[in-house]
Design an enzyme around this catalytic site. Structure first.
Site: not given
Ligand SMILES: *[C@@H]1O[C@H](CO)[C@@H](O)[C@H](O)[C@H]1NC(C)=O
Ligand SMILES: *[C@@H]1O[C@H](CO)[C@@H](O)[C@H](O)[C@H]1NC(C)=O
Length: 280
Positions: A43, A112, A153
């Site tokens: 990640e 995600k 994750c």
């Molecule tokens: C990516 O994932 C992390 C952990 O879940 C989170 O804190 C973060 O805001 C996310 N970043 C984006 C750009 O979505």
């Protein structure tokens, strides 16, 4: 072909995006040279991990980082799960994993945080309700060896997500992740063994290497668990490649020995459902 070598690149991620990508490409080449057919990155492999970095490091897809991944997949003739990168599109940011085939073509993209964009190569569409249960988009891809499901994750905490992938025929689940020094020792391996045992599939997690001086300290311990729930390859927290032989026939053997994932549990439970008042 049912047996192949998987490589997980536990990359040390620094402040320079260009160096991070260069380093990733170097390790992809090394892994391919050692016989890996499927290579996965961690990640956030091109940027330090943390919301304060994402804006500065984010790029569009395609963009410089994913162009390099595409080229590396092609040059080394491997399937490549490109960990994740901060992606920007129309002013919004996503944690996005890109997947390339040995021709260097982008065959999958897993965001995600994006509830409704369901992207399944091979044109399988999932019911929205299934997706909402998992709270994530689903991304599967095909290789000549087996189908592979990808999560990022936190996704590994959702048992349903792994179950849906398994029901759709995946024999391997890959989770690029960055657990920290609290959640890592407590849950990282346990979650992975749980997902593997419940679904009788191989589960691989790939973390960045640990940097004690970083604002976010990753646990490391990139690991592969087999369908029997055993850890078959793992490491500590330094930069390295974790290799593992994945044998799809073995997954089938486990399923015939203990045939849980082939039973229609919903039907079984319905037969014994006494909550509707008929049997009380
Ligand atoms: C990516 O994932 C992390 C952990 O879940 C989170 O804190 C973060 O805001 C996310 N970043 C984006 C750009 O979505
Ligand atoms: C790790 O993250 C959890 C939340 O996911 C948080 O409660 C904990 O304090 C963090 N640990 C460290 C060492 O940063």
């Amino acid at each position: 072909m049912t047996e192949f070598k998987l490589a997980l690149i536990q990359l040390a991620v620094g402040a320079s995006k260009v160096e991070n990508v260069k380093n990733a490409v170097k390790f992809i080449k090394e892994a391919a040279g050692n016989g890996a057919k499927l290579v996965a990155l961690p990640e956030c492999f091109n940027s330090p991990y943390g919301t304060n970095y994402f804006g500065e490091y984010a790029e569009s897809i395609p963009g410089p980082s994913t162009d390099s991944l595409s080229q590396a997949a092609k040059d080394n003739q491997v399937f490549l799960v490109g960990g994740s990168i901060p992606e920007s599109e129309n002013g919004k940011l996503y944690n996005t994993s890109t997947i390339f085939n040995p021709q260097g073509e982008l065959i999958g993209k897993h965001r995600k945080v994006h509830l409704f964009d369901i992207d399944v190569p091979g044109k399988i569409r999932f019911q929205e309700s299934e997706v909402l249960t998992a709270g994530n988009t689903l991304t599967m891809f095909n290789t000549p060896f087996c189908k592979v499901g990808v999560g990022i994750c936190y996704d590994i905490r959702f048992a349903e997500l792994a179950q849906i992938y398994t029901r759709r025929g995946c024999n391997l689940l890959i989770y690029p992740g960055a657990f920290n020094m609290t959640t890592g020792p407590a849950h990282w391996e346990l979650l992975q063994r749980g997902r593997a045992l419940d679904n009788q599939v191989y589960v691989a997690t790939v973390s960045p290497a640990r940097d004690e001086k970083a604002s976010y300290v990753a646990w490391g311990h990139s690991t592969v668990v087999n369908p029997w729930g055993e850890v078959i390859s793992t490491t500590e927290h330094q930069e390295t490649i974790v290799y593992s032989d994945i044998d799809v026939e073995y997954a089938k053997q486990v399923r015939s020995m203990v045939p849980i994932s082939t039973q229609r549990r919903d039907d079984l439970y319905k037969l014994q459902d006494v909550t509707k008042g008929n049997n009380s």
